[in-house]
Design a protein around this motif. Structure first.
Motif, PDB file in Angstrom:
ATOM      1  N   LYS A 195       0.899  -1.158   0.057  1.00 55.67           N
ATOM      2  CA  LYS A 195      -0.159  -0.065   0.005  1.00 55.67           C
ATOM      3  C   LYS A 195       0.724   1.547  -0.060  1.00 55.67           C
ATOM      4  CE  LYS A 195      -4.022  -1.798   2.354  1.00 55.67           C
ATOM      5  NZ  LYS A 195      -4.951  -1.830   3.614  1.00 55.67           N
ATOM      6  N   GLY A 196       2.130   1.111   0.729  1.00 51.22           N
ATOM      7  CA  GLY A 196       3.049   2.304   0.851  1.00 51.22           C
ATOM      8  C   GLY A 196       3.502   2.548  -0.783  1.00 51.22           C
ATOM      9  N   LEU A 197       3.923   1.855  -1.564  1.00 52.36           N
ATOM     10  CA  LEU A 197       4.324   1.788  -2.757  1.00 52.36           C
ATOM     11  C   LEU A 197       3.211   2.543  -3.645  1.00 52.36           C
ATOM     12  CD1 LEU A 197       6.140  -1.235  -3.854  1.00 52.36           C
ATOM     13  CD2 LEU A 197       7.279   0.761  -3.414  1.00 52.36           C
ATOM     14  N   ALA A 198       1.966   2.248  -3.138  1.00 50.27           N
ATOM     15  CA  ALA A 198       0.747   2.962  -4.221  1.00 50.27           C
ATOM     16  C   ALA A 198       0.756   4.396  -3.533  1.00 50.27           C
ATOM     17  CB  ALA A 198      -0.469   2.232  -3.798  1.00 50.27           C
ATOM     18  N   ARG A 199       1.261   4.414  -2.397  1.00 52.07           N
ATOM     19  CA  ARG A 199       1.114   6.158  -1.776  1.00 52.07           C
ATOM     20  C   ARG A 199       2.257   6.740  -2.664  1.00 52.07           C
ATOM     21  NH1 ARG A 199       1.283   5.799   4.426  1.00 52.07           N
ATOM     22  NH2 ARG A 199       1.245   8.264   4.128  1.00 52.07           N
ATOM     23  N   LEU A 200       3.614   6.054  -2.689  1.00 50.49           N
ATOM     24  CA  LEU A 200       4.584   6.878  -3.375  1.00 50.49           C
ATOM     25  C   LEU A 200       4.324   7.218  -4.639  1.00 50.49           C
ATOM     26  CD1 LEU A 200       7.452   4.792  -2.075  1.00 50.49           C
ATOM     27  CD2 LEU A 200       6.696   6.929  -1.372  1.00 50.49           C
ATOM     28  N   VAL A 201       3.519   6.443  -5.556  1.00 49.20           N
ATOM     29  CA  VAL A 201       3.180   6.554  -6.706  1.00 49.20           C
ATOM     30  C   VAL A 201       2.559   7.820  -6.991  1.00 49.20           C
ATOM     31  CG1 VAL A 201       2.022   5.725  -8.746  1.00 49.20           C
ATOM     32  CG2 VAL A 201       3.667   4.317  -7.483  1.00 49.20           C
ATOM     33  N   ARG A 202       1.441   8.195  -5.822  1.00 42.14           N
ATOM     34  CA  ARG A 202       0.647   9.353  -5.926  1.00 42.14           C
ATOM     35  C   ARG A 202       1.207  10.462  -5.552  1.00 42.14           C
ATOM     36  NH1 ARG A 202      -2.896   5.473  -3.616  1.00 42.14           N
ATOM     37  NH2 ARG A 202      -2.857   6.525  -1.611  1.00 42.14           N
ATOM     38  N   ILE A 203       2.664  10.542  -5.095  1.00 44.41           N
ATOM     39  CA  ILE A 203       3.387  11.969  -4.699  1.00 44.41           C
ATOM     40  C   ILE A 203       3.912  12.517  -6.117  1.00 44.41           C
ATOM     41  CG2 ILE A 203       4.965  13.033  -3.167  1.00 44.41           C
ATOM     42  CD1 ILE A 203       4.373  10.535  -1.496  1.00 44.41           C
ATOM     43  N   PRO A 204       3.231  13.455  -6.961  1.00 45.16           N
ATOM     44  CA  PRO A 204       4.097  14.258  -8.038  1.00 45.16           C
ATOM     45  C   PRO A 204       5.280  14.253  -7.832  1.00 45.16           C
ATOM     46  CG  PRO A 204       1.724  14.622  -7.492  1.00 45.16           C
ATOM     47  CD  PRO A 204       2.045  14.147  -6.233  1.00 45.16           C
ATOM     48  N   ARG A 205       5.710  15.115  -6.812  1.00 43.61           N
ATOM     49  CA  ARG A 205       7.138  15.387  -6.492  1.00 43.61           C
ATOM     50  C   ARG A 205       7.957  14.385  -6.688  1.00 43.61           C
ATOM     51  NH1 ARG A 205       8.036  20.684  -5.066  1.00 43.61           N
ATOM     52  NH2 ARG A 205       9.707  19.828  -3.401  1.00 43.61           N
ATOM     53  N   TYR A 206       7.695  13.384  -6.130  1.00 44.11           N
ATOM     54  CA  TYR A 206       8.529  12.269  -5.635  1.00 44.11           C
ATOM     55  C   TYR A 206       8.700  11.350  -7.229  1.00 44.11           C
ATOM     56  CZ  TYR A 206      10.404   7.567  -4.708  1.00 44.11           C
ATOM     57  OH  TYR A 206      10.922   6.351  -4.534  1.00 44.11           O
ATOM     58  N   MET A 207       7.615  11.166  -7.916  1.00 43.51           N
ATOM     59  CA  MET A 207       7.726  10.503  -9.222  1.00 43.51           C
ATOM     60  C   MET A 207       8.402  11.482 -10.189  1.00 43.51           C
ATOM     61  SD  MET A 207       6.101   7.939  -8.679  1.00 43.51           S
ATOM     62  CE  MET A 207       6.240   7.174 -10.321  1.00 43.51           C
ATOM     63  N   LEU A 208       8.240  12.776 -10.126  1.00 47.85           N
ATOM     64  CA  LEU A 208       8.862  13.586 -11.229  1.00 47.85           C
ATOM     65  C   LEU A 208      10.684  13.547 -11.111  1.00 47.85           C
ATOM     66  CD1 LEU A 208       6.743  16.683 -11.461  1.00 47.85           C
ATOM     67  CD2 LEU A 208       7.243  15.449 -13.259  1.00 47.85           C
ATOM     68  N   PHE A 209      11.031  13.436  -9.491  1.00 49.37           N
ATOM     69  CA  PHE A 209      12.158  13.339  -9.109  1.00 49.37           C
ATOM     70  C   PHE A 209      12.827  12.041  -9.564  1.00 49.37           C
ATOM     71  CE2 PHE A 209      15.651  12.482  -6.069  1.00 49.37           C
ATOM     72  CZ  PHE A 209      16.139  13.860  -6.288  1.00 49.37           C
ATOM     73  N   LEU A 210      12.023  10.907  -9.669  1.00 50.20           N
ATOM     74  CA  LEU A 210      12.409   9.615 -10.146  1.00 50.20           C
ATOM     75  C   LEU A 210      12.986   9.718 -11.679  1.00 50.20           C
ATOM     76  CD1 LEU A 210      10.524   6.777  -8.560  1.00 50.20           C
ATOM     77  CD2 LEU A 210      12.665   7.601  -7.913  1.00 50.20           C
TER      78      LEU A 210
END
Length: 391
Positions: A195-210
């Motif tokens: 569930k935590g990974l699903a939360r990470l995917v929903r964080i736009p700043r984190y995904m852009l940083f990846l």
């Protein structure tokens, strides 16, 4: 009276970073020379080098999720360090054929790839409790890498290239000893990492940083592989390659220490953006065929770019992801850059070397890094942090 515990822990965590990165400096700069010495072809060396990033893509998230699920980062890292030390000796004693070396090298990377993100997580936790800037801890990793290039090079000259595996093993044991003095804190309750990974995917700043890490981190690690070819093509001597790595890695330490100065005055995002821009300009400049003397004189560019980037990037991940998923978030970030980004960059970079030459490869590195600045620009000025996602 004995040393206060907080002081002992500071020494322990600094020592941990020193040795975790010492093992990297001991093994990787001389690995291709070792493989050549036991009869591996250029193609075989390229394939073996690619095994590490491929394994890291899957291993780093695995170790991160394991740490967050069971809240046992120190114990898991202890096991990783001991297993990596054993794998290095197996690699030396049993990796005489291409297949055997590739398999054992993959085993080593399965453990080795977890050490950096877990160590970052422990250091960020320590920094949050003590108020010490993360860059002041992370600088010891750069110092360890720089010292290792010198020590491993000297021992390899005296005892043969196989010595790098013994140096690697001893350094892993040093990291294990330092880890005993590092405390960890458990989060309240268990963490559902899926569930935590699903939360990470929903964080736009984190995904852009990846996305940015994939494009910027790849060339940084690609330079470790291809710099020898570049320096040779510029007319430099083989001895200068070792000196260059020593200067490059050594220059990262002061900039990591000063990263807090830049972050306080420019902001975290702008610091990372400037570091990425300097990296892009560096690769593009290398692609214009500068003199080897100029490359050595301007060695500090690596510190200003790579040193600032590495110290600031881990802090960005910490501040833009939930606390209970910190190690998972760091591991996915490292996997995206050090794993997938490095693999893709090395494969394409090698093809460009064969087709157009090493200068084109470095121009490619520069263009790739410039593209990585696009998602960083969005993060810096357009996509704001939403604290509700981090709860």
């Amino acid at each position: 009276m004995g040393m206060p515990f907080w002081r002992r822990e500071s020494v322990s965590i600094s020592g941990l970073f020193f040795f975790v990165y010492f093992v990297l400096g001991a093994l990787y700069p001389l690995l291709s020379h070792y493989l050549k010495s036991i009869g591996m072809s250029g193609t075989q060396i390229g394939l073996i080098v690619s095994v590490g990033p491929i394994v890291a893509i899957f291993a780093q998230p695995f170790w991160g999720m394991l740490c967050d699920r069971f809240q046992m980062s120190r114990q898991i890292l202890s096991s990783i360090l001991l297993c990596a030390a054993a794998a290095a000796l197996l690699l030396l004693w049993g990796g005489r054929s291409f297949i055997a070396f590739a398999l054992l090298y993959g085993l080593l990377h399965f453990f080795q790839s977890g050490a950096v993100p877990i160590s970052d997580g422990l250091a960020l936790q320590y920094a949050a409790h003590t108020g010490i800037e993360f860059g002041r801890i992370r600088q010891w990793g750069a110092i360890g890498f720089a010292v290792a290039t010198l020590v491993a090079g000297l021992l390899a000259d005296w005892f043969g290239l196989g010595a790098i595996f013994y140096v690697y093993t001893v350094a892993q044991l040093g990291a294990f000893a330092c880890l005993r003095g590092v405390r960890t804190e458990r989060s309240m309750g268990t963490v559902n990492v899926f569930k935590g990974l699903a939360r990470l995917v929903r964080i736009p700043r984190y995904m852009l940083f990846l996305m940015s890490a994939f494009l910027i981190f790849g060339p940084i690690n690609g330079n470790n592989i291809f710099f020898g070819l570049l320096y040779d093509s510029l007319g430099g001597q083989v001895a200068g390659i070792g000196l260059a790595f020593l200067l490059f890695a050594g220059s990262e330490a002061p900039f990591m220490k000063w990263s807090g100065f830049f972050i306080q005055r420019l902001g975290l995002e702008k610091t990372i953006l400037i570091a990425g821009l300097v990296s892009a300009l560096r690769w593009l400049w290398y692609g214009t065929s500068p003199s080897p003397t100029a490359v050595l004189i301007l060695f500090f560019i690596q510190g200003f770019s790579v040193g600032l980037y590495l110290a600031s990037a881990a802090q960005f991940v910490k501040e833009n992801t939930p606390d209970g998923l910190r190690v998972t978030a760091l591991s996915v970030y490292t996997s995206m850059g050090l794993g997938l980004g490095s693999m893709a960059t090395n494969v394409v970079g090698g093809m460009l070397v064969d087709a157009y030459g090493i200068l084109t490869t470095y121009t490619f590195f520069g263009v790739l890094t410039l593209l990585g600045l696009v998602p960083l620009t969005l993060v810096t000025w357009f996509v704001k942090r939403k604290d509700t996602v981090l709860q």
